[in-house]
Design a protein around this motif. Structure first.
Motif, PDB file in Angstrom:
ATOM      1  N   UNK A 139       0.850  -1.174   0.000  1.00 27.24           N
ATOM      2  CA  UNK A 139       0.000   0.000   0.000  1.00 27.24           C
ATOM      3  C   UNK A 139       0.896   1.238   0.000  1.00 27.24           C
ATOM      4  N   UNK A 140       0.603   2.201  -0.870  1.00 25.95           N
ATOM      5  CA  UNK A 140       1.433   3.420  -0.913  1.00 25.95           C
ATOM      6  C   UNK A 140       1.402   4.191   0.406  1.00 25.95           C
ATOM      7  N   UNK A 141       2.499   4.863   0.679  1.00 27.14           N
ATOM      8  CA  UNK A 141       2.589   5.714   1.856  1.00 27.14           C
ATOM      9  C   UNK A 141       2.517   7.173   1.437  1.00 27.14           C
ATOM     10  N   UNK A 142       1.957   7.976   2.325  1.00 25.45           N
ATOM     11  CA  UNK A 142       1.970   9.429   2.158  1.00 25.45           C
ATOM     12  C   UNK A 142       2.745  10.004   3.335  1.00 25.45           C
ATOM     13  N   UNK A 143       3.830  10.680   3.024  1.00 22.60           N
ATOM     14  CA  UNK A 143       4.589  11.402   4.042  1.00 22.60           C
ATOM     15  C   UNK A 143       4.019  12.814   4.052  1.00 22.60           C
ATOM     16  N   UNK A 144       3.515  13.225   5.205  1.00 21.85           N
ATOM     17  CA  UNK A 144       2.966  14.567   5.364  1.00 21.85           C
ATOM     18  C   UNK A 144       4.007  15.388   6.113  1.00 21.85           C
ATOM     19  N   UNK A 145       4.494  16.431   5.465  1.00 19.26           N
ATOM     20  CA  UNK A 145       5.481  17.299   6.104  1.00 19.26           C
ATOM     21  C   UNK A 145       4.824  18.073   7.239  1.00 19.26           C
ATOM     22  N   UNK A 146       5.581  18.454   8.253  1.00 22.65           N
ATOM     23  CA  UNK A 146       4.994  19.153   9.391  1.00 22.65           C
ATOM     24  C   UNK A 146       4.246  20.424   8.988  1.00 22.65           C
ATOM     25  N   UNK A 147       3.097  20.618   9.595  1.00 15.41           N
ATOM     26  CA  UNK A 147       2.274  21.825   9.439  1.00 15.41           C
ATOM     27  C   UNK A 147       1.899  22.259  10.848  1.00 15.41           C
ATOM     28  N   UNK A 148       2.051  23.543  11.179  1.00 14.60           N
ATOM     29  CA  UNK A 148       1.853  23.972  12.565  1.00 14.60           C
ATOM     30  C   UNK A 148       0.469  23.674  13.141  1.00 14.60           C
TER      31      UNK A 148
END
Length: 112
Positions: A1-10
């Motif tokens: 299953x593909x992964x989504x890396x979510x970059x930090x958001x405040x």
């Protein structure tokens, strides 16, 4: 299953995150399913830009933008060449790295 890396958001994801998303699911739904409460003022109907994300890796795996999405993206805050509306960006075979922009044009949520 593909992964989504979510970059930090405040606000939405201060620590960043790595989530799994099934192929064929929208990036917006994948984020919401993992308690990353990205804005989606039009209820994911491709009628606003509040779910705008910038795809830092894996952009080509999302498929073509249609004309309606392109027109809406022209109004998005912080538009980049790899911007997508997360409600229209469908997860493909590749992993993704996405950044949620700092601002949206949703004045109600920004206390304007």
């Amino acid at each position: 299953m593909p992964q989504i890396v979510v970059l930090p958001h405040p606000t939405y994801c201060p620590e960043g995150a790595v989530i799994e998303a099934p192929r064929g699911q929208s990036v917006c739904n994948a984020l919401l399913d993992h308690d990353i409460e990205i804005e989606h003022a039009c209820e994911k109907s491709c009628a606003c830009t509040t779910c705008h994300v910038v795809v830092r890796e894996g952009f080509a795996s999302l498929g073509e933008l249609d004309e309606k999405e392109e027109d809406l993206l022209d109004m998005a805050w912080g538009l980049e060449a790899t911007s997508r509306l997360s409600c229209q960006a469908i997860v493909g075979e590749e992993d993704l790295v996405v950044e949620i922009p700092k601002y949206t044009i949703n004045h109600a949520s920004e206390n304007h």
